[in-house]
Design an enzyme around this catalytic site. Sequence first.
Site, mmCIF file in Angstrom:
data_model
loop_
_atom_site.group_PDB
_atom_site.id
_atom_site.type_symbol
_atom_site.label_atom_id
_atom_site.label_comp_id
_atom_site.label_asym_id
_atom_site.label_seq_id
_atom_site.Cartn_x
_atom_site.Cartn_y
_atom_site.Cartn_z
ATOM 1 N N HIS A 212 -2.381 -2.331 -1.114
ATOM 2 C CA HIS A 212 -1.413 -2.945 -2.251
ATOM 3 C C HIS A 212 -2.158 -3.016 -3.549
ATOM 4 O O HIS A 212 -3.440 -2.842 -3.677
ATOM 5 C CB HIS A 212 -1.175 -4.473 -2.151
ATOM 6 C CG HIS A 212 -0.574 -5.094 -0.645
ATOM 7 N ND1 HIS A 212 0.920 -4.996 -0.870
ATOM 8 C CD2 HIS A 212 -0.635 -5.084 0.415
ATOM 9 C CE1 HIS A 212 1.354 -5.224 0.526
ATOM 10 N NE2 HIS A 212 0.386 -5.365 1.203
ATOM 11 N N HIS B 204 -0.158 2.074 7.148
ATOM 12 C CA HIS B 204 0.918 1.977 5.935
ATOM 13 C C HIS B 204 0.344 2.945 5.104
ATOM 14 O O HIS B 204 -0.633 2.894 4.389
ATOM 15 C CB HIS B 204 0.887 0.591 5.631
ATOM 16 C CG HIS B 204 1.178 -0.579 6.493
ATOM 17 N ND1 HIS B 204 2.445 -0.948 6.703
ATOM 18 C CD2 HIS B 204 0.563 -1.181 7.423
ATOM 19 C CE1 HIS B 204 2.836 -1.884 7.617
ATOM 20 N NE2 HIS B 204 1.492 -1.998 8.071
ATOM 21 N N LEU B 205 1.498 3.813 4.743
ATOM 22 C CA LEU B 205 1.097 5.081 3.760
ATOM 23 C C LEU B 205 1.786 4.830 2.487
ATOM 24 O O LEU B 205 1.531 5.337 1.657
ATOM 25 C CB LEU B 205 1.529 6.340 4.547
ATOM 26 C CG LEU B 205 0.548 7.113 5.248
ATOM 27 C CD1 LEU B 205 0.994 8.453 5.807
ATOM 28 C CD2 LEU B 205 -0.786 7.293 4.724
ATOM 29 N N HIS C 73 -1.440 2.819 13.818
ATOM 30 C CA HIS C 73 -0.803 1.842 13.028
ATOM 31 C C HIS C 73 -1.092 1.875 11.486
ATOM 32 O O HIS C 73 -2.435 1.608 11.250
ATOM 33 C CB HIS C 73 -1.068 0.407 13.497
ATOM 34 C CG HIS C 73 -0.253 -0.759 12.930
ATOM 35 N ND1 HIS C 73 0.437 -1.637 13.563
ATOM 36 C CD2 HIS C 73 0.092 -0.861 11.284
ATOM 37 C CE1 HIS C 73 1.193 -2.437 12.683
ATOM 38 N NE2 HIS C 73 0.464 -2.093 11.298
#
Length: 351
Positions: free
Chosen positions: A256, A20-21, A18
Site C-alpha cells: 500500500h 498481491h501485485l 499468495h
Amino acid sequence: MPTISQDKITLRKGDDFHLHLRDGGAMQSVLPHTARSFARALVMPNLKPPITTVAEAEAYQKRILNALPERSVFCPLMSLYLTEKTTGDEIRRAKQSDSVHAVKLYPAGATTNSESGVRTLEALYPIFETMQEVDLPLLIHGEVVDRDVDIFDREKVFLDVGLLPLTKEFPELRIVLEHITTKNAVEFIEAAHPRVAATVTAHHLLLNRNALFEGGVRPHHFCLPILKRERDRESLVRAVTSQNPKFFAGTDSAPHAQHAKESACGCAGIYTAFGALELYCEVFDEAHALGALEAFTSEFGARFYGLPLNEEKISLVKKENPIPISYRMGDDFVVPLRAGGNLKWRLEERD
Ligand code: DOR
Ligand code: ZN
C-alpha cells in the site's frame, strides 16, 4: 535435495502461492521483487474492480507479463474473485483456461477490496459443488466479519462456523485456508482431510501482536488476519518446519502507498516481496530447520496445485543485507517490513 552449509543454502526455485501485485505503475514497481526470487506466484484478484471473470484474469495476466523486466522468467498464476454472482459456467471456463488456477473467497467486509465478497457461504453451495466436480481449488480468507466477534478471534470462529461445515459438505473440494495465523488453524488443517491445506506468510512467522504496538502504533505491522499471540507464532513455525505437505509458502505481500498506511485509518497489508524468501530462510534457520525450507517454498504448494516443480536452482548466503526505508511504487512509496533494518540472508545474484 537442497545443499546446505552453515551459511549457504542452494535450493530449487520456489513459488509464492499468495501475492498481491496490484496493477499499473504500482505493479510495475513491485513485480521485479517477486520475480527475482520466485518462479511463479498465485496472484490475488482483489483489484478495484475485482477480477471476476476468466477474460479479466487473462487480460490481467498479460499486463503482468508485459510489466516484467527484460530477461525475467516468471509465471503469474491467476485467481478469480468469487462473488454472489459468479456462475457455474465461469467456474467451468476457469477450469478450462491455462491462466486461472483457483477461486478466492473473501467474506464481504473482511479486508482490502472485499466489498464484492460473499455474505453467506450457503448461498454459494451450488458453486462449490461445481468447483468440487471440476476440481478447481477454493482459496479462503478465513475470518468472520461480525462486529461482535473480537478481531483476534475472527479466524478461530471462522474455523467452526465456516470451514468445518464446508469441509464436511464438500469432502473432495481442494481448499486452501490462506495466511493462517493461529494455533487453532494449524490444528484444524492437520486434522482436516488431505485436500485441505494452508499458506503461511513470512510476517506471521516472524512477528507476534506485540509488534503492533512497539513504543507506539505501528501501521506497517497491520495486516489481516491481524498478528496473533507468541504461542500462535510458535505453532506456525512448528507447522512449517514439520515437513507436512499441507503447509506451504504464500507471502500475502500486500503493498500500500505509505500515505495510505500512515493515516488515521490505515490500510491492512505488509510489504515483504522485496525479501520474502530471505525472511522465510531466516525463520527456518532460527528454528534449526533449514533442511525443511525447500519443501515449503518449492514443492508442497506446486504438488497441491498439480504443477511441475521448478528446475532452476537459487542460493542464499547468510549475510546481512540492508533494507531501504522505502521503495518507489508507481507515483508513491511503499514501506517494506523492517524498513531501515536488515535481512539476515542474501540471495546470490546470477551474472
Ligand atoms: O493485510 C491484508 N492485505 N490482508 C488481506 O487479506 C488483503 C491484503 C491487501 O490486499 O492489501
Ligand atoms: Zn492476501
